[in-house]
Design a protein around this motif. Structure first.
Motif, PDB file in Angstrom:
ATOM      1  N   UNK A 220       0.833  -1.208   0.000  1.00 47.05           N
ATOM      2  CA  UNK A 220       0.000   0.000   0.000  1.00 47.05           C
ATOM      3  C   UNK A 220       0.863   1.252   0.000  1.00 47.05           C
ATOM      4  N   UNK A 221       1.934   1.227   0.805  1.00 46.75           N
ATOM      5  CA  UNK A 221       2.796   2.416   0.906  1.00 46.75           C
ATOM      6  C   UNK A 221       3.603   2.648  -0.365  1.00 46.75           C
ATOM      7  N   UNK A 222       4.072   1.597  -1.005  1.00 53.18           N
ATOM      8  CA  UNK A 222       4.816   1.793  -2.249  1.00 53.18           C
ATOM      9  C   UNK A 222       3.893   2.340  -3.341  1.00 53.18           C
ATOM     10  N   UNK A 268       9.644  -7.320  -0.483  1.00 56.25           N
ATOM     11  CA  UNK A 268       8.434  -6.697  -1.014  1.00 56.25           C
ATOM     12  C   UNK A 268       8.715  -5.286  -1.497  1.00 56.25           C
ATOM     13  N   UNK A 269       9.474  -4.519  -0.722  1.00 59.65           N
ATOM     14  CA  UNK A 269       9.824  -3.155  -1.136  1.00 59.65           C
ATOM     15  C   UNK A 269      10.600  -3.172  -2.448  1.00 59.65           C
ATOM     16  N   UNK A 270      11.591  -4.033  -2.544  1.00 59.60           N
ATOM     17  CA  UNK A 270      12.414  -4.116  -3.760  1.00 59.60           C
ATOM     18  C   UNK A 270      11.558  -4.485  -4.968  1.00 59.60           C
ATOM     19  N   UNK A 272       8.208  -4.263  -5.340  1.00 57.90           N
ATOM     20  CA  UNK A 272       7.178  -3.275  -5.647  1.00 57.90           C
ATOM     21  C   UNK A 272       7.781  -2.020  -6.261  1.00 57.90           C
ATOM     22  N   UNK A 273       8.927  -1.595  -5.769  1.00 58.48           N
ATOM     23  CA  UNK A 273       9.582  -0.419  -6.349  1.00 58.48           C
ATOM     24  C   UNK A 273      10.004  -0.697  -7.796  1.00 58.48           C
ATOM     25  N   UNK A 274      10.458  -1.909  -8.049  1.00 60.85           N
ATOM     26  CA  UNK A 274      10.823  -2.286  -9.417  1.00 60.85           C
ATOM     27  C   UNK A 274       9.608  -2.239 -10.327  1.00 60.85           C
ATOM     28  N   UNK A 275       8.475  -2.730  -9.814  1.00 60.45           N
ATOM     29  CA  UNK A 275       7.237  -2.744 -10.601  1.00 60.45           C
ATOM     30  C   UNK A 275       6.806  -1.336 -10.988  1.00 60.45           C
ATOM     31  N   UNK A 276       6.924  -0.404 -10.029  1.00 61.13           N
ATOM     32  CA  UNK A 276       6.485   0.968 -10.274  1.00 61.13           C
ATOM     33  C   UNK A 276       7.584   1.858 -10.857  1.00 61.13           C
ATOM     34  N   UNK A 277       8.783   1.317 -10.985  1.00 60.98           N
ATOM     35  CA  UNK A 277       9.881   2.111 -11.512  1.00 60.98           C
ATOM     36  C   UNK A 277      10.359   3.183 -10.546  1.00 60.98           C
ATOM     37  N   UNK A 278      10.343   2.862  -9.264  1.00 57.12           N
ATOM     38  CA  UNK A 278      10.729   3.818  -8.222  1.00 57.12           C
ATOM     39  C   UNK A 278      12.100   3.484  -7.658  1.00 57.12           C
ATOM     40  N   UNK A 279      12.805   4.508  -7.185  1.00 59.90           N
ATOM     41  CA  UNK A 279      14.041   4.281  -6.456  1.00 59.90           C
ATOM     42  C   UNK A 279      13.699   3.684  -5.092  1.00 59.90           C
TER      43      UNK A 279
END
Length: 427
Positions: A220-222, A268-270, A272-279
């Motif tokens: 949810x946070x990502x 999960x953070x890694x 999800x960030x990859x999915x959204x293209x986020x650092x």
């Protein structure tokens, strides 16, 4: 850490004879084991800080805080989170590095905010828009720029006691993800002259044995990070995932290793960030109970023993609600041993009653024990978290002393209150 001496058949804790501790310092007595605390901090370093880049760990000091504890946490390389002016003042008096402090709280007072800003606290976790405005005005008055996180209510229901569940939608903590509240908050923070928004914080609850609520909250946070980047241009640099990792209190509890939570959080953070293209942001954890809960015991002396035929046997001890409100508040249960009769068979069932004028002052129902006599010493295990910190002077009872043990040595950390202490502020 916990052992039975075969010569005396006494319970040893941190290499110390608990019966001798009771004689030396009196009871009730809180005893904290520094070895256990050190081991938990080492585990955090090995399995989280050194395992993953761009991570931090801060100790949730509401679980147990003294100046000595501040020194231990500083030595172990962790930060501290505080939730009140008193906790912050304790850290200040212990010369704890201010930049390593995170200040929480759902209704910080003006005085508390001023102390935090004046002393350059590293992060302030802002709970609501009122606090955001107040914090900015204080920062302006002191000529400071303040780095903040927004506490988010992720809407995740953790399966724990309702009093220690914090991530559900209906919570007094944080900014809910309903409507446009968080959008307005982020835009406001970005516009304020003395506020630097660094990211977000969440906490899903305490004493958890399952990581599913952490995983749900992270997802949810990502997504929120992605939404805020698209809607406001804000790039999240920090994500504080809270704590809540469960410990062992009683038979049936199945605590997990730290990695059960932290690996799931990081993976999960890694992903999800990859999915959204986020650092990937700096990731913070906040263990409290997990560090100190099992590091503490409480010693009591047995007093009156009252048998009600065919009903129950009450065993009175010299403590109760004032030194441990958790059984009355949460229905908390603890493992208990008779510290001077470790070799004897448990052949009777008793209920351990506190000494306060409350029918609910029961520390443990239906405990199997050897035959008890007045003067026996009981040791309640896993009382290191939320016992000393929640203690009170109900019935005008002085708070117990706190002793730190380590490798067979004992040191007084907090002296026992006296009756005179109870009256020192009265006019």
């Amino acid at each position: 850490m916990n052992a039975i001496n075969k010569m005396t058949n006494h319970f040893y804790f941190g290499g110390c004879d608990t019966i001798e501790l009771a004689k030396k310092y009196g009871t009730p007595l809180y005893v904290m084991n520094e070895e256990h605390i050190n081991e938990r901090c080492q585990e955090i370093r090995d399995d989280f800080l050194n395992k993953y880049e761009n991570t931090k760990a801060v100790y949730a000091s509401k679980a147990f805080l003294t100046m000595k504890m501040c020194k231990i946490i500083e030595r172990e390389g962790l930060g501290i989170d505080v939730v009140s002016g008193g906790e912050l003042y304790t850290a200040i008096k212990a010369d704890f590095p201010m930049e390593k402090i995170i200040f929480h709280g759902n209704n910080k007072t003006l005085d508390e905010i001023e102390i935090a800003v004046k002393n350059n606290v590293g992060r302030i976790v802002v709970d609501n828009l009122y606090e955001l405005e107040l914090l900015n005005s204080v920062a302006q008055a002191f000529g400071k720029n303040v780095e903040i996180l927004f506490r988010i209510t992720p809407g995740v229901d953790s399966h724990t006691h309702k009093y220690i569940s914090t991530g559900q939608v209906d919570s007094k903590f944080g900014i809910p993800l309903k409507g446009d509240i968080i959008n307005e908050a982020v835009k406001k923070a970005m516009d304020l002259s003395n506020i630097m928004l660094m990211g977000f914080h969440f906490h899903v609850g305490s004493q958890l044995f399952d990581h599913s609520s952490h995983i749900k909250a992270v997802k949810i946070l990502v997504k929120l990070m992605d939404d805020m980047k698209k809607k406001t241009g804000f790039v999240t640099r920090e994500l504080n995932t809270g704590g809540g990792f469960g410990i062992y209190y009683k038979k049936g509890d199945e605590p997990k290793p730290l990695t059960y939570f932290t690996d799931a959080i990081m993976e999960t953070i890694i992903d999800e960030c990859k999915t959204y293209g986020l650092l990937i942001p700096l990731v913070i954890i906040e263990p409290g109970r997990w560090i100190v809960g099992e590091a503490g015991i409480t010693l009591y002396t047995v007093g009156a023993i009252k048998e009600i035929p065919d009903v129950r046997t009450y065993v009175g001890v010299d403590g109760g609600i004032p030194d441990n409100p958790r059984p009355a508040l949460y229905g908390a249960k603890y493992d208990v041993v008779v510290a001077n009769k470790m070799d004897q068979e448990k052949d009777e069932v008793v209920t351990i009653a506190g000494k306060c004028c409350e029918s609910g002052d029961i520390l443990r129902y239906d405990l199997e024990v050897p035959k008890l006599h007045s003067g026996d010493i009981l040791a309640f295990k896993s009382t290191g978290a939320y016992n000393y910190s929640m203690s009170s002077n109900y019935n005008k009872i002085p708070r117990p002393a706190v002793v730190m043990v380590c490798n067979g040595e004992d040191q007084l950390m907090v002296r026992r209150e006296t009756y005179e202490d109870l009256l020192k502020n009265e006019l």
